[in-house]
Design an enzyme around this catalytic site. Structure first.
Site, PDB file in Angstrom:
ATOM      1  N   SER A  42      -1.112  -0.828  -4.687  1.00 38.19           N
ATOM      2  CA  SER A  42      -1.846   0.546  -5.139  1.00 38.19           C
ATOM      3  C   SER A  42      -1.593   1.377  -3.942  1.00 38.19           C
ATOM      4  CB  SER A  42      -3.378   0.073  -4.660  1.00 38.19           C
ATOM      5  OG  SER A  42      -4.092   1.256  -5.001  1.00 38.19           O
ATOM      6  N   GLU A  64       0.603  -1.078   0.029  1.00 38.87           N
ATOM      7  CA  GLU A  64      -0.071  -0.047  -0.110  1.00 38.87           C
ATOM      8  C   GLU A  64       0.868   1.275   0.203  1.00 38.87           C
ATOM      9  OE1 GLU A  64      -3.708  -1.775   2.691  1.00 38.87           O
ATOM     10  OE2 GLU A  64      -2.133  -0.519   3.538  1.00 38.87           O
ATOM     11  N   CYS A  65       0.525   2.238  -0.867  1.00 44.55           N
ATOM     12  CA  CYS A  65       1.077   3.695  -0.840  1.00 44.55           C
ATOM     13  C   CYS A  65       2.647   3.394  -0.829  1.00 44.55           C
ATOM     14  CB  CYS A  65       0.721   4.596   0.256  1.00 44.55           C
ATOM     15  SG  CYS A  65       0.809   6.102  -0.199  1.00 44.55           S
ATOM     16  N   GLY A  66       3.044   3.909   0.302  1.00 43.95           N
ATOM     17  CA  GLY A  66       4.689   3.645   0.363  1.00 43.95           C
ATOM     18  C   GLY A  66       5.458   2.311   0.205  1.00 43.95           C
TER      19      GLY A  66
END
Length: 438
Positions: free
Chosen positions: A417, A323-325
């Site tokens: 994502s 996720e993200c990072g």
């Protein structure tokens, strides 16, 4: 049913000082020897980290977009049962939700029955707070606004005017926080500072000290004491036989408490550090949460053993949620705000960059084959597409049911994502199944 103080800290708008007051109150109550359970309305994972540092207890998100109302009620009952007091920090203004009042602090207060204490910015105003307070008290009778704490108060004389306004509006004045630069938290691009350089304990103690002098905390607790909506239940944990590796260090630490608890129900959870460990632990599933990888790029790049281990695990068909990072770490590289490129794991054949930062945020719903999962997006970086097109799945919508261009990458057994998904209610296996993963 047992009675205890249940407190919702709301505000007229963002920027009134909810977080400062919440952190000071959490630390003050903890210093009194009370067992405090913090909660946070909405999807914020930064405020919850501050709550944990101030209260000595992990905070829990209460979010009626990402989860059902019944799940939110169950979370509050389960985590709050053993506490002496429950303190919930609101989100934005009291009635601000993703669709009118939906998802707002007021909705949570009504759902659970939490009395509301307003924090109001008193800078450059005095008696004019009266109609504001009157409106907040009477606008929605299903919630109970029991009092107000004013922030940025210039002097005791200023507070006298504010008390007069409270008396005429019918809202009890519980005290104030004076203008004081020593109780201002340094801000940063993803919210309040969580740098090791910022001495959080000293800050929390300082705010607690100020609140103890200028806020009637005993009266606040008295006004907020109501029946607790639940009973303490025994923890029954029957984990599966899988090993689940979760990245957790200074670079990767944005995760929902109940997501981690759901992972523990699904298997044996072990934590590892992409910054310091040389390789992945043995695992049937790897979770790479968001965080601040952009602040640790040299160290992440220098740890070649971990980068290679992650890449080999993914290429061999290992299951990964990023996720993200965490998704950025799986890219070929991350470019910092000065344009310097740092090699990363090289699983997703694209780059991520902090150049020309622009905020992108909001609730997200991913629909796949008539099924859906929900989460939240909040970042300043962006993706730089590579030569190879990475497969994506589903269609992504915002809270207004509009299509947004946030991809969910599906490479081998990797799901990645910018979205921070919530699987605390359905469980990680159901979550993966909804996204078409076995």
């Amino acid at each position: 049913m047992k009675q205890k103080p249940l407190i919702m800290i709301g505000a007229a708008t963002s920027g009134c000082g909810k977080t400062t007051f919440t952190l000071g109150l959490l630390r003050l109550l903890r210093n009194r020897g009370m067992k405090v359970q913090p909660f946070k309305c909405g999807p914020d994972y930064i405020d919850t980290k501050h709550h944990a540092m101030a209260a000595g207890e992990e905070s829990v998100n209460l979010d009626t977009y990402m989860a059902s109302k019944a799940h939110v009620q169950e979370l509050y009952a389960r985590y709050g049962a053993a506490s002496d007091v429950c303190v919930t920090e609101g989100v934005m203004g009291l009635f601000d939700g993703y669709d009118g009042m939906k998802g707002s602090s007021a909705e949570i207060a009504e759902l659970i029955g939490i009395p509301v204490v307003l924090v109001l910015n008193a800078k450059s105003t005095a008696y004019s707070v009266a109609p504001v307070l009157y409106g907040f008290k009477h606008f929605y009778p299903a919630i109970r606004v029991v009092g107000v704490v004013f922030n940025f108060v210039a002097s005791e004389a200023h507070y006298v005017y504010l008390q007069q306004a409270c008396a005429d509006a019918g809202v009890e004045a519980l005290g104030y926080i004076p203008k004081d630069e020593s109780i201002v938290i340094p801000s940063r691009h993803l919210g309040l500072s969580i740098d090791e350089r910022f001495c959080f304990d000293a800050f929390a103690d300082r705010v607690a000290e100020v609140i103890a002098k200028t806020v009637n905390v005993d009266r606040l607790l008295e006004l907020c004491t109501v029946e607790f909506p639940g009973e303490q239940a025994e923890d029954v944990l029957c984990p599966g036989n899988r090993k689940i590796a979760v990245a957790r260090d200074e670079a990767f630490n944005f995760m929902y408490r109940e997501n981690v608890e759901a992972l523990k129900r699904a298997g044996e959870v072990v934590f590892f550090s992409p910054l310091r460990d040389k390789s992945l632990p043995d695992a049937d599933l790897v979770y790479l949460p968001g965080g601040y990888p952009e602040l640790h790029l040299p160290e992440l790049t220098a740890n070649e053993g971990m980068r290679q281990s992650v890449r080999e695990y993914c290429e061999a068909g290992g299951r990964v949620l990023a996720e993200c990072g965490g998704m950025m770490y799986l890219c070929d590289s991350i470019t910092d705000s000065d344009g310097k490129v740092y090699p990363m794991a090289g699983v997703l054949k694209q780059g991520a960059t902090m150049e020309q930062m622009k905020l992108k945020l909001g609730y997200r719903e991913v629909r796949v084959n008539d099924q859906s999962v929900r989460g939240h997006e909040f970042h300043y970086s962006r993706v730089l597409s590579g030569k190879e097109k990475i497969p994506v799945m589903g269609t992504v919508y915002n809270a207004k049911n509009m299509v947004v261009d946030t991809p969910v990458y599906a490479y081998k057994n990797v799901l990645a994502s910018y979205i921070h998904f919530y699987w605390g209610e359905c469980g990680v296996d159901r979550f993966l199944m909804l996204l078409g993963q076995r």
